[in-house]
Design an enzyme around this catalytic site. Structure first.
Site: not given
Ligand code: ADP
Length: 339
Positions: A121, A207, A210
Site C-alpha cells: 500500500k 485475479k 476492485k
Molecule cells: P478486492 O481484491 O476486490 O479488493 P478484497 O481483497 O476486499 O477484494 O476481498 C474481499 C473478499 O473477497 C476476500 O474474502 C477475498 O478472498 C475475496 N475475493 C476477492 N477477490 C476474489 C477473487 N478474484 N476470487 C475469489 N475471491 C476473491
C-alpha cells in the site's frame, strides 16, 4: 476453550467498503456464497469495516456511508439473512475503537512493519505521488484494527480467501501476546478456508479485483455484463474458430467453469479442438452469467429502494454485535485491571 459443536463456534466475516462499495463476482463466489452456507452452522457476524477504508481514503470520508449501504445490499442480496447473522457497520460499534487502542499498546512496531500488504500500500501511494504525508499511523496500524475486529467477538475463525490465509497470522500473534500478558481472554482465530471456493479471474486474466478495474459487479446490468464479457481476454493465439484454444488460460473458459460446473467441460473440449469460436463462448457465458446474477440484481435493487429499512437492519445488527462486543470488553478491562 475447546468447543465441541460447530453450532457454538463463532465466525467474524468482514469486507471493506472500497470505492463505491459495490462487490464483484469474485467477492461473491470467493467469499459471500461461503458465508451464506456458514450462517446456519455457526454464530456468524457480518461486518462492514468502514474505518479500514479511512486508512487510504481519509479525504473521502463523506462517501463511505453510501459505500457501506452498497456492501450491505450485496451481502443481503447474496443471501445473508440478518436475523441469523447480524449485518453491521464497524463504526456503529465503538468497542472496535477501544479494543484497537488497547491492542495497539501491546503490538510491537516491528510486526506491523514486516506486513507485506503495508509495504504494497505504501508503494502504491508513493507511486501515485501522494507522498509520505499520506502514509498514516492508521494505515500502518491496519492489522491491529483488524485484530481488534476479530478478537472483539472472540471469534474462533475467520473465513478468508485462499490468497489471504497469511493475513490472520498477526491477529493470532496479538491474541497470544494479550493472553500471555493479562490472562486467557481470546481464542486464537483460525483461518476458515473453504475448499469449494474458486479464485475468480478478472476480465484481463489477472485475479478479479476492485483495484485492477477488471471486475464484473453484482450490481452490473445485463448489458454491462454483456459488454464486459464480449471484451474479455481469451486465448491470444486463437484468432479463428478453428485455432485451438487453451481453456486453462482463457478468462471466458475459467468463468464458465465457475458458473457452469456441470457443463463446462464439453465447451472446453470444443475450444481445444477448434470446434467453437470465442464469440460463441462469450455469448453463452453472457447468458449463463446473467441467469445467475439476475435474481441477485433484482434483490439488491429492491433492498436499495428502501434505505430506511436497510439502515434499520444495520442499526439492529449493530445492537446485537455490540452486546457480544461489550461482553468481551468487560473481560478485557477486567483482565487488564481497568474498571
Ligand atoms: P478486492 O481484491 O476486490 O479488493 P478484497 O481483497 O476486499 O477484494 O476481498 C474481499 C473478499 O473477497 C476476500 O474474502 C477475498 O478472498 C475475496 N475475493 C476477492 N477477490 C476474489 C477473487 N478474484 N476470487 C475469489 N475471491 C476473491
Amino acid at each position: 476453550m475447546a468447543e465441541t459443536s460447530n453450532a457454538r463456534k463463532r465466525i467474524l466475516s468482514g469486507m471493506q467498503p472500497t470505492g463505491t462499495g459495490a462487490l464483484h463476482i469474485g467477492n461473491l463466489e470467493g467469499a459471500l456464497r461461503n458465508w451464506v452456507r456458514m450462517q446456519d452452522e455457526y454464530e456468524m457476524y457480518c461486518c462492514i469495516v468502514d474505518w479500514h477504508a479511512l486508512t487510504t481514503r481519509y479525504t473521502e470520508s463523506g462517501e463511505i456511508w453510501e459505500a457501506c449501504l452498497q456492501v450491505a445490499a450485496d451481502y443481503l442480496a447474496a443471501g445473508i439473512d440478518p436475523k441469523k447473522a447480524p449485518v453491521f457497520v464497524q463504526s456503529q460499534v465503538k468497542e472496535h475503537a477501544e479494543l484497537h487502542l488497547l491492542l495497539s499498546m501491546i503490538t510491537p512496531l516491528g510486526w506491523l512493519e514486516r506486513i507485506p500488504s503495508f509495504k504494497e500500500k505504501r508503494d502504491i501511494m508513493v507511486e501515485k505521488g501522494e507522498g509520505d504525508e499520506s502514509i498514516s499511523y492508521g494505515l500502518m496500524g491496519y492489522p491491529c484494527l483488524q485484530a481488534a475486529d476479530i478478537l472483539l467477538y472472540r471469534a474462533h475463525a475467520v473465513p478468508v480467501g485462499k490468497d489471504q490465509a497469511a493475513h490472520l497470522e498477526i491477529s493470532r500473534e496479538i491474541a497470544r501476546r494479550f493472553n500471555r500478558l493479562y490472562g486467557d481472554v481470546f481464542p486464537e482465530p483460525q483461518s476458515h478456508i473453504s475448499e469449494t471456493t474458486a479464485v475468480v479471474p478478472g476480465l484481463d486474466g489477472r485475479k478479479m479485483s476492485k483495484s485492477y478495474g477488471n471486475a464484473i459487479y453484482m450490481a452490473d446490468s445485463a448489458d454491462e455484463v454483456k459488454q464486459k464479457v464480449m471484451n474479455a481476454f481469451t486465448t491470444p493465439t486463437k484468432l479463428r474458430k478453428s485455432d485451438p484454444g487453451i481453456p486453462e488460460s482463457c478468462v471466458v473458459c475459467q468463468l464458465r467453469r465457475v458458473y457452469d460446473p456441470e457443463g463446462y467441460l464439453t465447451s472446453w473440449d470444443e475450444d481445444r479442438a477448434g470446434e467453437r469460436g470465442c464469440v460463441q463462448s462469450k455469448r453463452e457465458l453472457v447468458d449463463i452469467l446473467n441467469a445467475a446474477l439476475e435474481p441477485i440484481r433484482l434483490k439488491r435493487q429492491e433492498i436499495l429502494a428502501d434505505r430506511a429499512e436497510l439502515e434499520r437492519i444495520l442499526a439492529d445488527g449493530a445492537d446485537r454485535a455490540r452486546e457480544t462486543a461489550e461482553n468481551t470488553m468487560r473481560l478485557v478491562r477486567s483482565a487488564m485491571g481497568f474498571k
